[in-house]
Write a protein that holds these residues in place. Structure first.
Motif, mmCIF file in Angstrom:
data_model
loop_
_atom_site.group_PDB
_atom_site.id
_atom_site.type_symbol
_atom_site.label_atom_id
_atom_site.label_comp_id
_atom_site.label_asym_id
_atom_site.label_seq_id
_atom_site.Cartn_x
_atom_site.Cartn_y
_atom_site.Cartn_z
ATOM 1 N N THR A 234 9.632 2.360 9.259
ATOM 2 C CA THR A 234 8.298 1.957 8.661
ATOM 3 C C THR A 234 8.332 0.929 7.398
ATOM 4 O OG1 THR A 234 7.116 3.752 9.870
ATOM 5 C CG2 THR A 234 5.729 2.564 8.201
ATOM 6 N N LYS A 235 7.949 0.058 7.165
ATOM 7 C CA LYS A 235 7.940 -0.693 6.020
ATOM 8 C C LYS A 235 6.719 -0.537 4.966
ATOM 9 C CE LYS A 235 10.558 -4.446 8.499
ATOM 10 N NZ LYS A 235 10.263 -5.917 8.673
ATOM 11 N N ARG A 236 6.543 0.871 4.868
ATOM 12 C CA ARG A 236 5.512 1.231 3.910
ATOM 13 C C ARG A 236 5.943 2.163 3.023
ATOM 14 N NH1 ARG A 236 4.022 -3.108 5.583
ATOM 15 N NH2 ARG A 236 2.024 -3.646 6.317
ATOM 16 N N LYS A 237 5.493 2.517 1.897
ATOM 17 C CA LYS A 237 5.849 3.514 0.792
ATOM 18 C C LYS A 237 5.075 4.895 1.278
ATOM 19 C CE LYS A 237 4.460 1.370 -2.736
ATOM 20 N NZ LYS A 237 4.316 1.049 -4.012
ATOM 21 N N TRP A 238 6.052 5.954 1.475
ATOM 22 C CA TRP A 238 5.522 7.184 1.750
ATOM 23 C C TRP A 238 5.663 8.223 0.387
ATOM 24 C CZ3 TRP A 238 7.549 11.953 0.952
ATOM 25 C CH2 TRP A 238 6.815 13.183 1.718
ATOM 26 N N LYS A 239 4.629 8.800 -0.425
ATOM 27 C CA LYS A 239 4.682 9.546 -1.317
ATOM 28 C C LYS A 239 4.103 10.933 -1.255
ATOM 29 C CE LYS A 239 6.123 6.027 -4.488
ATOM 30 N NZ LYS A 239 7.660 6.244 -5.212
ATOM 31 N N LEU A 240 4.892 11.632 -1.644
ATOM 32 C CA LEU A 240 4.416 13.093 -1.707
ATOM 33 C C LEU A 240 3.702 13.570 -2.712
ATOM 34 C CD1 LEU A 240 4.648 16.106 -0.624
ATOM 35 C CD2 LEU A 240 6.537 16.440 -1.933
ATOM 36 N N ILE A 241 2.463 14.229 -2.837
ATOM 37 C CA ILE A 241 1.562 14.578 -4.059
ATOM 38 C C ILE A 241 2.494 16.296 -4.377
ATOM 39 C CG2 ILE A 241 -0.389 15.118 -4.913
ATOM 40 C CD1 ILE A 241 -1.649 13.242 -2.572
ATOM 41 N N ALA A 242 3.217 15.988 -5.273
ATOM 42 C CA ALA A 242 3.721 17.333 -5.819
ATOM 43 C C ALA A 242 3.136 17.690 -7.189
ATOM 44 C CB ALA A 242 5.349 17.171 -6.001
ATOM 45 N N LEU A 243 2.067 18.506 -6.928
ATOM 46 C CA LEU A 243 1.136 18.879 -7.968
ATOM 47 C C LEU A 243 1.795 19.217 -9.080
ATOM 48 C CD1 LEU A 243 -1.881 19.377 -8.719
ATOM 49 C CD2 LEU A 243 -1.747 21.441 -8.076
ATOM 50 N N ASP A 244 1.224 18.602 -10.300
ATOM 51 C CA ASP A 244 1.644 18.938 -11.616
ATOM 52 C C ASP A 244 0.484 19.153 -12.420
ATOM 53 O OD1 ASP A 244 2.916 19.100 -14.014
ATOM 54 O OD2 ASP A 244 3.748 17.040 -14.076
ATOM 55 N N VAL A 245 0.434 20.544 -12.739
ATOM 56 C CA VAL A 245 -1.083 20.780 -13.533
ATOM 57 C C VAL A 245 -0.925 20.382 -15.128
ATOM 58 C CG1 VAL A 245 -2.705 22.445 -13.952
ATOM 59 C CG2 VAL A 245 -1.287 22.668 -11.963
ATOM 60 N N LYS A 246 -1.339 19.117 -15.250
ATOM 61 C CA LYS A 246 -0.946 18.317 -16.510
ATOM 62 C C LYS A 246 -2.490 18.816 -17.157
ATOM 63 C CE LYS A 246 2.362 15.188 -16.048
ATOM 64 N NZ LYS A 246 2.898 13.783 -16.201
ATOM 65 N N LYS A 247 -2.513 19.046 -18.609
ATOM 66 C CA LYS A 247 -3.694 19.230 -19.309
ATOM 67 C C LYS A 247 -4.550 17.847 -19.360
ATOM 68 C CE LYS A 247 -5.509 21.892 -22.798
ATOM 69 N NZ LYS A 247 -5.661 23.197 -22.960
ATOM 70 N N GLU A 248 -4.008 16.733 -19.479
ATOM 71 C CA GLU A 248 -4.709 15.331 -19.322
ATOM 72 C C GLU A 248 -5.276 15.169 -18.056
ATOM 73 O OE1 GLU A 248 -1.575 11.851 -18.455
ATOM 74 O OE2 GLU A 248 -0.588 13.442 -19.492
ATOM 75 N N TYR A 249 -4.593 15.581 -16.927
ATOM 76 C CA TYR A 249 -5.479 15.591 -15.586
ATOM 77 C C TYR A 249 -6.536 16.472 -15.512
ATOM 78 C CZ TYR A 249 -0.992 13.576 -13.582
ATOM 79 O OH TYR A 249 0.130 12.906 -13.416
ATOM 80 N N LEU A 250 -6.452 17.646 -16.065
ATOM 81 C CA LEU A 250 -7.589 18.617 -16.116
ATOM 82 C C LEU A 250 -8.696 18.007 -16.846
ATOM 83 C CD1 LEU A 250 -5.760 22.124 -16.690
ATOM 84 C CD2 LEU A 250 -7.210 21.433 -14.904
ATOM 85 N N GLY B 236 0.762 -1.347 -0.028
ATOM 86 C CA GLY B 236 0.008 -0.015 0.022
ATOM 87 C C GLY B 236 0.714 1.190 0.140
ATOM 88 N N VAL B 237 0.269 2.279 -0.111
ATOM 89 C CA VAL B 237 1.034 3.770 -0.407
ATOM 90 C C VAL B 237 0.441 4.516 0.559
ATOM 91 C CG1 VAL B 237 -0.276 4.456 -2.218
ATOM 92 C CG2 VAL B 237 1.934 5.232 -1.891
ATOM 93 N N PHE B 238 1.316 5.342 1.184
ATOM 94 C CA PHE B 238 0.935 6.535 2.109
ATOM 95 C C PHE B 238 1.114 7.811 1.325
ATOM 96 C CE2 PHE B 238 1.147 9.586 5.467
ATOM 97 C CZ PHE B 238 0.248 8.969 6.722
ATOM 98 N N LEU B 239 0.275 8.274 1.084
ATOM 99 C CA LEU B 239 -0.008 9.741 0.098
ATOM 100 C C LEU B 239 0.076 10.924 1.083
ATOM 101 C CD1 LEU B 239 -2.544 8.712 -2.424
ATOM 102 C CD2 LEU B 239 -0.108 8.813 -2.818
ATOM 103 N N ASP B 240 0.860 11.859 0.886
ATOM 104 C CA ASP B 240 0.650 12.999 1.773
ATOM 105 C C ASP B 240 0.860 14.330 0.994
ATOM 106 O OD1 ASP B 240 1.366 14.805 4.012
ATOM 107 O OD2 ASP B 240 3.045 13.831 4.535
ATOM 108 N N VAL B 241 0.130 15.162 1.313
ATOM 109 C CA VAL B 241 0.300 16.590 0.631
ATOM 110 C C VAL B 241 1.073 17.387 1.234
ATOM 111 C CG1 VAL B 241 -2.372 16.846 0.221
ATOM 112 C CG2 VAL B 241 -1.387 17.902 2.380
#
Length: 360
Positions: free
Chosen positions: A294-310, A266-271
């Motif tokens: 901790t044996k879990r993945k930590w991921k930062l959500i570094a916002l990337d304003v992509k056209k495809e996401y919009l 699993g993944v731990f997402l953080d703003v």
């Protein structure tokens, strides 16, 4: 606030604004230095921006405020902060100069101006006119108004990028969202439910009905006991596939204890961390597992304003699967009062400034 029925077609163009009527100067909220926003954000006249290749000139209808908007002004040195002739990062408006892009004059759009761009190029959302990259704006869905659309891009794309792009959330999985009543958390609940996930949420007790109305399946009141203790006691089975920290960690305990409620793989997402940086970096990045790491993945959500996401996010809005969330709307002149609302950390949904008083 309901977004109404889904529509498949974009908003109809308006001909109210044209390049012939663009003034040389305009009103804006400009940054005058580093410090508290109520002291350094001033209302006055600035030039209308000149466009670079790939930019469009937008007559701003509404701008949405973000917590980073006031926080960043305490961190930046004054000579950088003063580059912003207009502050803030989310807009809805009307194209008045398409500048050779795929847009045309009269198109009604929404989009984002990244934080770095505001201080590099000088123009953000809190102005009557601003420059926006054509790659970071799209046509506004017909079933939302400008004041609703203004707050879709940053919080909405943060939730989308985290759950869909980074965590690859799938139907049938389970997700825990800490801070379900925040703007990011509120969009995340809707996105997770649209994917067919089981959603558990934390918020204060007074916001329980709010998050349940958005689709939360389980609720934890973080004011009753430390959240990690409540999760340990709940002993979720199966464990959560995704943990989204939508508030931003002041204390890494939720991540440190996450092996007990976050599934292997699993993944731990953080703003992003909000304080206690030395402890955070030790616990998250440096402490080896043989020393209690901790044996879990930590991921930062570094916002990337992509056209495809919009585009993908707007489609969900058009289909009625994600609804815009507006906490309150303030007049352009009352922008500092809007920041007071943001600084309470009690807003449920977006705080919006109506730049054009005639905008819906």
């Amino acid at each position: 606030m309901s977004a109404g029925q889904a529509q498949a077609t974009p908003a109809a163009p308006t001909t109210e604004a044209s390049s012939k009527s663009i003034p040389a100067t305009q009103k804006s909220w400009r940054v005058t230095g580093s410090g508290d926003i109520d002291k350094v954000l001033k209302f006055g006249d600035v030039p209308v921006p000149k466009l670079k290749k790939g930019d469009i000139l937008v007559k701003v209808q509404a701008a949405a405020l973000n917590p980073v908007g006031h926080k960043v002004l305490k961190l930046l040195p004054g000579f950088i902060a003063r580059r912003a002739k207009a502050h803030e990062f989310e807009i809805a408006g009307v194209v008045v100069d398409a500048n050779g892009t795929e847009f045309k004059e009269g198109d009604e759009i929404f989009g984002a101006i990244p934080v770095l761009s505001v201080f590099q190029n000088g123009y953000g959302a809190l102005a009557q006119y601003t420059a926006v990259s054509a790659q970071q704006a799209i046509l506004r869905p017909k079933n939302v108004t400008p004041t609703q659309a203004a707050g879709l891009s940053i919080a909405g794309l943060t939730a989308y990028q985290g759950l869909i792009d980074i965590a690859k959330l799938e139907a049938g999985q389970s997700v825990f969202i800490n801070g379900g009543s925040t703007a990011v958390g509120s969009f995340a609940i809707q996105l997770a439910k649209a994917k067919g996930a089981h959603v558990a949420v934390s918020a204060s007790g007074k916001n329980e009905q709010y998050v349940r109305n958005l689709g939360a399946d389980e609720f934890f009141d973080y004011t009753k006991a430390p959240l990690h203790e409540q999760l340990l006691a709940a002993d979720p089975n199966p464990k959560y596939h995704v943990f989204l920290e939508a508030v931003g960690m002041n204390d890494p305990t939720l991540f440190v204890e996450s092996e007990k409620y976050l599934a292997p793989g699993g993944v731990f997402l953080d703003v992003g961390p909000q304080g206690g940086y030395l402890k955070f970096f030790w616990k998250v990045f440096l402490q080896p597992s043989w020393l209690g790491g901790t044996k879990r993945k930590w991921k930062l959500i570094a916002l990337d304003v992509k056209k495809e996401y919009l585009v993908a996010f707007a489609k969900l809005v058009e289909e009625g699967k994600v609804k815009p969330l507006v906490d309150s709307v303030f007049s352009f002149e009352d922008t500092l009062k809007a920041y007071e609302r943001i600084k309470t950390s009690r807003a449920t949904g977006k705080v919006v400034v109506k730049v054009d008083p005639t905008a819906e």
